[in-house]
Design a protein around this motif. Structure first.
Motif, PDB file in Angstrom:
ATOM      1  N   GLY A   8      39.229 -20.905  77.859  1.00 52.07           N
ATOM      2  CA  GLY A   8      38.257 -20.259  78.742  1.00 52.07           C
ATOM      3  C   GLY A   8      37.403 -19.293  77.947  1.00 52.07           C
ATOM      4  N   TYR A   9      36.194 -19.076  78.425  1.00 49.77           N
ATOM      5  CA  TYR A   9      35.280 -18.107  77.805  1.00 49.77           C
ATOM      6  C   TYR A   9      34.507 -17.409  78.900  1.00 49.77           C
ATOM      7  N   ASP A  10      34.262 -16.120  78.712  1.00 49.25           N
ATOM      8  CA  ASP A  10      33.392 -15.413  79.650  1.00 49.25           C
ATOM      9  C   ASP A  10      32.641 -14.323  78.900  1.00 49.25           C
ATOM     10  N   VAL A  11      31.483 -13.978  79.418  1.00 50.25           N
ATOM     11  CA  VAL A  11      30.688 -12.881  78.862  1.00 50.25           C
ATOM     12  C   VAL A  11      29.979 -12.186  80.024  1.00 50.25           C
ATOM     13  N   HIS A  12      29.927 -10.865  79.978  1.00 53.41           N
ATOM     14  CA  HIS A  12      29.158 -10.102  80.969  1.00 53.41           C
ATOM     15  C   HIS A  12      28.353  -9.032  80.256  1.00 53.41           C
ATOM     16  N   ARG A  13      27.198  -8.700  80.844  1.00 50.76           N
ATOM     17  CA  ARG A  13      26.341  -7.639  80.313  1.00 50.76           C
ATOM     18  C   ARG A  13      26.961  -6.270  80.573  1.00 50.76           C
ATOM     19  N   LEU A  14      26.702  -5.349  79.660  1.00 52.03           N
ATOM     20  CA  LEU A  14      27.082  -3.946  79.871  1.00 52.03           C
ATOM     21  C   LEU A  14      25.953  -3.226  80.599  1.00 52.03           C
ATOM     22  N   ALA A  15      26.329  -2.308  81.505  1.00 51.02           N
ATOM     23  CA  ALA A  15      25.342  -1.532  82.244  1.00 51.02           C
ATOM     24  C   ALA A  15      25.929  -0.165  82.566  1.00 51.02           C
ATOM     25  N   ALA A 102      33.815  -7.305  71.263  1.00 46.94           N
ATOM     26  CA  ALA A 102      33.102  -6.123  71.760  1.00 46.94           C
ATOM     27  C   ALA A 102      32.724  -5.241  70.584  1.00 46.94           C
ATOM     28  N   GLU A 103      31.489  -4.767  70.573  1.00 47.74           N
ATOM     29  CA  GLU A 103      31.068  -3.855  69.498  1.00 47.74           C
ATOM     30  C   GLU A 103      31.625  -2.452  69.773  1.00 47.74           C
ATOM     31  N   ALA A 104      31.708  -2.091  71.056  1.00 47.80           N
ATOM     32  CA  ALA A 104      32.254  -0.805  71.490  1.00 47.80           C
ATOM     33  C   ALA A 104      32.708  -0.963  72.936  1.00 47.80           C
ATOM     34  N   PRO A 105      33.694  -0.210  73.386  1.00 47.95           N
ATOM     35  CA  PRO A 105      34.449   0.784  72.644  1.00 47.95           C
ATOM     36  C   PRO A 105      35.480   0.122  71.720  1.00 47.95           C
ATOM     37  N   ARG A 106      36.117   0.958  70.913  1.00 53.66           N
ATOM     38  CA  ARG A 106      37.212   0.491  70.080  1.00 53.66           C
ATOM     39  C   ARG A 106      38.421   0.239  70.985  1.00 53.66           C
ATOM     40  N   LYS A 132      43.862  -9.811  71.565  1.00 55.69           N
ATOM     41  CA  LYS A 132      43.240  -9.511  70.282  1.00 55.69           C
ATOM     42  C   LYS A 132      41.805  -9.049  70.536  1.00 55.69           C
ATOM     43  N   ALA A 133      41.256  -8.287  69.610  1.00 59.21           N
ATOM     44  CA  ALA A 133      39.888  -7.799  69.790  1.00 59.21           C
ATOM     45  C   ALA A 133      39.198  -7.689  68.452  1.00 59.21           C
ATOM     46  N   GLY A 134      37.910  -7.965  68.454  1.00 56.28           N
ATOM     47  CA  GLY A 134      37.098  -7.806  67.246  1.00 56.28           C
ATOM     48  C   GLY A 134      35.663  -7.540  67.638  1.00 56.28           C
ATOM     49  N   THR A 135      34.826  -7.307  66.632  1.00 59.67           N
ATOM     50  CA  THR A 135      33.400  -7.095  66.900  1.00 59.67           C
ATOM     51  C   THR A 135      32.637  -8.378  66.574  1.00 59.67           C
ATOM     52  N   ASN A 136      31.347  -8.356  66.862  1.00 60.86           N
ATOM     53  CA  ASN A 136      30.497  -9.504  66.509  1.00 60.86           C
ATOM     54  C   ASN A 136      29.664  -9.189  65.266  1.00 60.86           C
ATOM     55  N   GLU A 137      30.145  -8.181  64.488  1.00 58.32           N
ATOM     56  CA  GLU A 137      29.492  -7.828  63.216  1.00 58.32           C
ATOM     57  C   GLU A 137      28.003  -7.507  63.402  1.00 58.32           C
ATOM     58  N   GLY A 138      27.673  -6.923  64.575  1.00 58.50           N
ATOM     59  CA  GLY A 138      26.288  -6.530  64.807  1.00 58.50           C
ATOM     60  C   GLY A 138      25.354  -7.667  65.159  1.00 58.50           C
ATOM     61  N   ILE A 142      26.058  -9.453  71.872  1.00 60.90           N
ATOM     62  CA  ILE A 142      27.337  -8.729  71.840  1.00 60.90           C
ATOM     63  C   ILE A 142      27.324  -7.732  70.692  1.00 60.90           C
ATOM     64  N   GLY A 143      26.784  -8.142  69.569  1.00 60.00           N
ATOM     65  CA  GLY A 143      26.703  -7.264  68.405  1.00 60.00           C
ATOM     66  C   GLY A 143      25.788  -6.071  68.623  1.00 60.00           C
ATOM     67  N   ARG A 144      24.764  -6.241  69.454  1.00 60.52           N
ATOM     68  CA  ARG A 144      23.866  -5.124  69.782  1.00 60.52           C
ATOM     69  C   ARG A 144      24.464  -4.206  70.841  1.00 60.52           C
ATOM     70  N   GLY A 145      25.663  -4.540  71.313  1.00 62.22           N
ATOM     71  CA  GLY A 145      26.316  -3.700  72.314  1.00 62.22           C
ATOM     72  C   GLY A 145      25.772  -3.906  73.709  1.00 62.22           C
ATOM     73  N   GLU A 146      25.157  -5.073  73.956  1.00 62.45           N
ATOM     74  CA  GLU A 146      24.587  -5.342  75.282  1.00 62.45           C
ATOM     75  C   GLU A 146      25.554  -6.084  76.187  1.00 62.45           C
ATOM     76  N   ALA A 147      26.648  -6.587  75.620  1.00 63.24           N
ATOM     77  CA  ALA A 147      27.572  -7.408  76.398  1.00 63.24           C
ATOM     78  C   ALA A 147      28.941  -7.412  75.725  1.00 63.24           C
ATOM     79  N   ILE A 148      29.951  -7.828  76.504  1.00 64.33           N
ATOM     80  CA  ILE A 148      31.295  -8.039  75.964  1.00 64.33           C
ATOM     81  C   ILE A 148      31.714  -9.455  76.349  1.00 64.33           C
ATOM     82  N   GLY A 149      32.324 -10.158  75.408  1.00 64.42           N
ATOM     83  CA  GLY A 149      32.780 -11.521  75.660  1.00 64.42           C
ATOM     84  C   GLY A 149      34.275 -11.645  75.423  1.00 64.42           C
ATOM     85  N   CYS A 150      34.854 -12.719  75.929  1.00 67.19           N
ATOM     86  CA  CYS A 150      36.282 -12.958  75.686  1.00 67.19           C
ATOM     87  C   CYS A 150      36.584 -14.454  75.702  1.00 67.19           C
TER      88      CYS A 150
END
Ligand code: MG
Length: 161
Positions: A8-15, A102-106, A132-138, A142-150
């Motif tokens: 499964g995969y999902d992504v949502h925008r941060l607001a 996720a780029e943030a938070p840690r 598990k968690a990691g960043t998208n290396e900018g 997701i890397g710009r911090g506009e969304a989080i995916g899983c």
């Protein structure tokens, strides 16, 4: 066949003005995920993986985002309903693996709480759940911090098997 797997995969925008809910845990952050429900990408990815493993369609078919019943819904309730359907089809979850991007938070400090939360919803021992968690290396949204995916993968087995 005694075992099946699903992804499964999902992504949502941060607001701003939304709580950040990941794996059923409210995580302090200046932004939260935008969505019709509580937008918990972790539980949504796991839900889709379970549905996929059992061949029961996808989350959007089961819980349409046009249905007012699911507005601001607690995704733990949605995941419990998915578990009921998976079990009704003769299966039960064995293990779950997830990868939050996720780029943030840690998220390192929150992994144990998310693990316990997901395990409780699925009725699994905590050892059978991996968060598990990691960043998208900018890179990208997701890397710009506009969304989080899983991403999630699950193993299910025949109930009683
Ligand atoms: Mg979703």
């Amino acid at each position: 066949m005694k075992y099946r797997t699903g992804i499964g995969y999902d992504v949502h925008r941060l607001a701003t003005g939304r709580p950040l809910v990941l794996g059923g845990v409210i995580i302090p952050h200046e932004q939260g995920l935008l969505g019709h429900s509580d937008a918990d990408v972790v539980l949504h990815a796991i839900g889709d993986a379970l549905l996929g493993a059992a061949g029961l369609g996808d989350l959007g078919e089961l819980f349409p985002n046009t249905d007012p019943a699911y507005r601001d819904a607690d995704s733990r309730a949605l995941l419990r309903e998915i578990c009921r359907r998976v079990e009704a089809a003769g299966w039960r979850p064995v293990s779950v693996d997830t990868m939050i991007v996720a780029e943030a938070p840690r998220l390192a400090d929150w992994k144990p709480a998310m693990r316990r939360s997901v395990a409780q919803v699925l009725g699994l021992p905590a050892e059978a759940v991996s968060i598990k968690a990691g960043t998208n290396e900018g890179l990208d949204a997701i890397g710009r911090g506009e969304a989080i995916g899983c991403w999630a993968s699950v193993l299910i087995t025949r109930a009683g098997g």
